[in-house]
Design a protein around this motif. Structure first.
Motif, short mmCIF file in Angstrom:
data_model
loop_
_atom_site.label_atom_id
_atom_site.label_comp_id
_atom_site.label_asym_id
_atom_site.label_seq_id
_atom_site.Cartn_x
_atom_site.Cartn_y
_atom_site.Cartn_z
N ALA A 12 0.83 -1.20 0.00
CA ALA A 12 0.00 0.00 0.00
C ALA A 12 0.86 1.26 0.00
N VAL A 13 1.94 1.26 0.77
CA VAL A 13 2.85 2.41 0.79
C VAL A 13 3.49 2.59 -0.58
N ALA A 14 3.86 1.49 -1.22
CA ALA A 14 4.48 1.57 -2.54
C ALA A 14 3.52 2.18 -3.56
N ALA A 15 2.24 1.84 -3.45
CA ALA A 15 1.26 2.34 -4.42
C ALA A 15 0.85 3.77 -4.16
N LEU A 16 0.81 4.18 -2.87
CA LEU A 16 0.23 5.47 -2.51
C LEU A 16 1.23 6.53 -2.08
N GLY A 17 2.46 6.12 -1.74
CA GLY A 17 3.53 7.09 -1.52
C GLY A 17 3.72 7.61 -0.12
N THR A 18 2.73 7.45 0.76
CA THR A 18 2.88 7.92 2.14
C THR A 18 2.27 6.91 3.09
N ARG A 42 12.65 -5.87 10.34
CA ARG A 42 13.31 -6.79 11.26
C ARG A 42 13.30 -8.22 10.69
N GLN A 43 12.20 -8.57 10.02
CA GLN A 43 12.09 -9.92 9.48
C GLN A 43 13.05 -10.18 8.32
N VAL A 44 13.26 -9.17 7.46
CA VAL A 44 14.14 -9.36 6.31
C VAL A 44 15.56 -8.89 6.57
N GLY A 45 15.75 -8.08 7.63
CA GLY A 45 17.08 -7.67 8.03
C GLY A 45 17.66 -6.49 7.28
N VAL A 46 16.84 -5.80 6.44
CA VAL A 46 17.32 -4.64 5.69
C VAL A 46 16.22 -3.59 5.66
N PRO A 47 16.58 -2.30 5.49
CA PRO A 47 15.54 -1.27 5.36
C PRO A 47 14.73 -1.46 4.08
N VAL A 48 13.42 -1.18 4.15
CA VAL A 48 12.57 -1.29 2.96
C VAL A 48 12.00 0.05 2.54
N LEU A 49 12.10 1.08 3.41
CA LEU A 49 11.64 2.42 3.08
C LEU A 49 12.72 3.44 3.38
N ALA A 50 12.70 4.53 2.61
CA ALA A 50 13.60 5.65 2.86
C ALA A 50 12.80 6.94 2.72
N PRO A 51 13.09 7.97 3.55
CA PRO A 51 12.34 9.23 3.45
C PRO A 51 12.60 9.93 2.13
N ALA A 52 11.56 10.61 1.62
CA ALA A 52 11.68 11.39 0.38
C ALA A 52 10.74 12.58 0.49
N GLY A 53 11.27 13.73 0.92
CA GLY A 53 10.43 14.90 1.13
C GLY A 53 9.43 14.63 2.23
N ARG A 54 8.15 14.85 1.94
CA ARG A 54 7.10 14.58 2.91
C ARG A 54 6.60 13.14 2.85
N GLY A 55 7.10 12.41 1.88
CA GLY A 55 6.66 11.02 1.74
C GLY A 55 7.82 10.06 1.94
N VAL A 56 7.65 8.89 1.40
CA VAL A 56 8.67 7.85 1.49
C VAL A 56 8.79 7.17 0.13
N THR A 59 13.21 1.31 -0.82
CA THR A 59 14.59 0.97 -1.12
C THR A 59 14.60 -0.13 -2.18
N PRO A 60 15.75 -0.41 -2.79
CA PRO A 60 15.79 -1.54 -3.74
C PRO A 60 15.28 -2.84 -3.13
N ALA A 61 15.63 -3.07 -1.86
CA ALA A 61 15.15 -4.29 -1.20
C ALA A 61 13.63 -4.24 -1.03
N GLY A 62 13.13 -3.07 -0.63
CA GLY A 62 11.69 -2.92 -0.48
C GLY A 62 10.95 -3.10 -1.79
N GLN A 63 11.53 -2.57 -2.88
CA GLN A 63 10.90 -2.72 -4.18
C GLN A 63 10.86 -4.18 -4.61
N ALA A 64 11.94 -4.91 -4.31
CA ALA A 64 11.97 -6.33 -4.66
C ALA A 64 10.87 -7.09 -3.93
N ILE A 65 10.65 -6.73 -2.66
CA ILE A 65 9.59 -7.40 -1.89
C ILE A 65 8.23 -7.03 -2.45
#
Length: 307
Positions: A12-18, A42-56, A59-65
C-alpha cells in the motif's frame, strides 16, 4: 517468515507514496502501518523504506519485496477460495463490491434482495467508487468485485493480467423531455438537427455524461443552450418536468419517469460498456460467482422501455 499484514502494508505504501494514505486505504492508523513496516524490516534484516520529502520511497530491497507481493497474495487467495469451493460451495462471509453510482442504482440494487434470499450467509457491502479507483481497490485487495465502465478509455490497455473481467451490460443515453415539450412529439430517433435550439440541463464538466452531451453537438457546429449544470440526475429530471429544459440521461441512472416525463431515443446514442472485474486468484470464489449469477438473472433497472 514475512507476515502477510506487513507485506500488505508495504504494498500500500508503494502504491500510494505515504504512510498516511496507506493507512487510510487499509483502515489502520499511520502508526500501526509504521509498526508493520518496522516489523517487516526486522524480518528481512534490511531497510525497505527511505524518506523522500514529505513522503517515502521504497529501497531496492523494499521494491523487490513489493514486486513479489502480488504472487504471494494470489497464492493465499487461491488457497482460501479452494477451501470455500469444496466446502459445499455455499457463498458465505463478506463480499466487498465497489461500483460507480449508476451501476449501483441500476444493476446492483435490484439484485441485493434476491441474492440475500438465495445466499443468507453472504453479506454484500457496496461502496461507490469511480472506475479507476475501483480497479485499484480490486488490484490492491481492498475490494473483491468491481463494476466499471469503459467510457473515454477509462479501462486500462493492456488489461492487467492479474484481473479478470466479464461484460455485463451496455448503458445507453436518451434525451428526457416533459410530455408537453415539442420534442415529445418529434419523430424518433432524434438527430442533431432536432436537438438544436432547445434549452438543456446537463451534468457538470468533468463527468462522463457531460462528455456525452458535448459530443451530441460536436458535429453540428452549434453551441447548445445550457441553462443548468446539475450532477444529481433526480434533480435534473425535476427541472425537465418544468417543461423548460431537456436532459441527456443514461438509462442506468434513470428512475421511473412517471406521467410528466418521456425518454426519446437518439439516432447516434452515447454508449458505455459495463464490466465486472475481480482478481484471477479469486476465480473460484462462491460469493463472486453468486453475485455474477444474480446479475445475469435480473434485468437492469430502466434499461428497456422509453416511457
Amino acid at each position: 517468515m514475512i507476515e502477510v499484514g506487513a507485506l500488505r502494508a508495504l504494498r500500500a505504501v508503494a502504491a500510494l507514496g505515504t504512510l498516511a494514505r496507506a493507512a487510510e486505504e487499509l483502515g489502520f492508523t499511520a502508526s500501526a502501518v509504521s509498526q508493520q513496516i518496522k516489523r517487516l524490516e526486522r524480518q528481512v534484516g534490511v531497510p525497505v523504506l527511505a524518506p523522500a520529502g514529505r513522503g517515502v520511497v521504497l529501497t531496492p530491497a523494499g521494491q523487490a519485496i513489493a514486486d513479489s507481493a502480488p504472487e504471494v497474495f494470489q497464492a493465499l487467495e487461491r488457497c482460501a477460495e479452494a477451501a470455500r469451493s469444496v466446502s459445499a460451495g455455499a457463498p458465505r462471509g463478506t463480499l466487498r463490491v465497489v461500483a460507480f453510482s449508476t451501476a449501483i442504482r441500476g444493476l446492483l440494487a435490484p439484485v441485493v434482495p434476491p441474492l440475500a434470499a438465495r445466499c443468507p450467509q453472504l453479506r454484500v457491502e457496496l461502496t461507490e467508487q469511480d472506475p479507476g479507483e475501483a480497479l485499484h481497490s480490486v488490484g490492491a485487495g481492498t475490494a473483491d468485485l468491481a463494476l466499471v465502465h469503459d467510457a473515454d478509455g477509462l479501462l486500462p490497455a493492456p488489461w492487467p493480467p492479474s484481473l479478470a473481467r466479464r461484460w455485463l451490460h451496455t448503458d445507453v443515453g436518451d434525451v428526457v423531455v416533459g410530455r408537453t415539450h415539442p420534442l415529445a412529439e418529434a419523430a424518433t430517433p432524434l438527430d442533431e438537427a432536432a436537438l438544436a435550439g432547445h434549452a438543456w440541463v446537463t451534468s457538470p464538466p468533468g463527468t462522463v455524461c457531460h462528455q456525452w452531451f458535448r459530443r451530441l453537438f460536436a458535429a453540428a457546429g452549434t453551441e447548445p443552450d445550457v441553462r443548468h449544470l446539475v450532477d444529481d440526475f433526480a434533480t435534473q429530471l425535476s427541472l425537465v418536468a418544468s417543461g423548460r429544459v431537456v436532459a441527456l440521461i443514461p438509462r442506468l441512472a434513470r428512475p421511473p419517469l412517471g406521467a410528466e416525463l418521456l425518454a426519446r431515443p437518439l439516432r447516434r446514442p452515447p454508449k458505455r460498456e459495463v464490466h465486472a472485474v475481480w482478481r484471477r486468484s479469486a476465480e473460484e470464489s462462491p460469493a463472486i460467482r453468486a453475485v455474477l449469477a444474480e446479475l445475469d438473472r435480473q434485468p437492469p433497472s430502466a434499461s428497456s422501455g422509453l416511457g
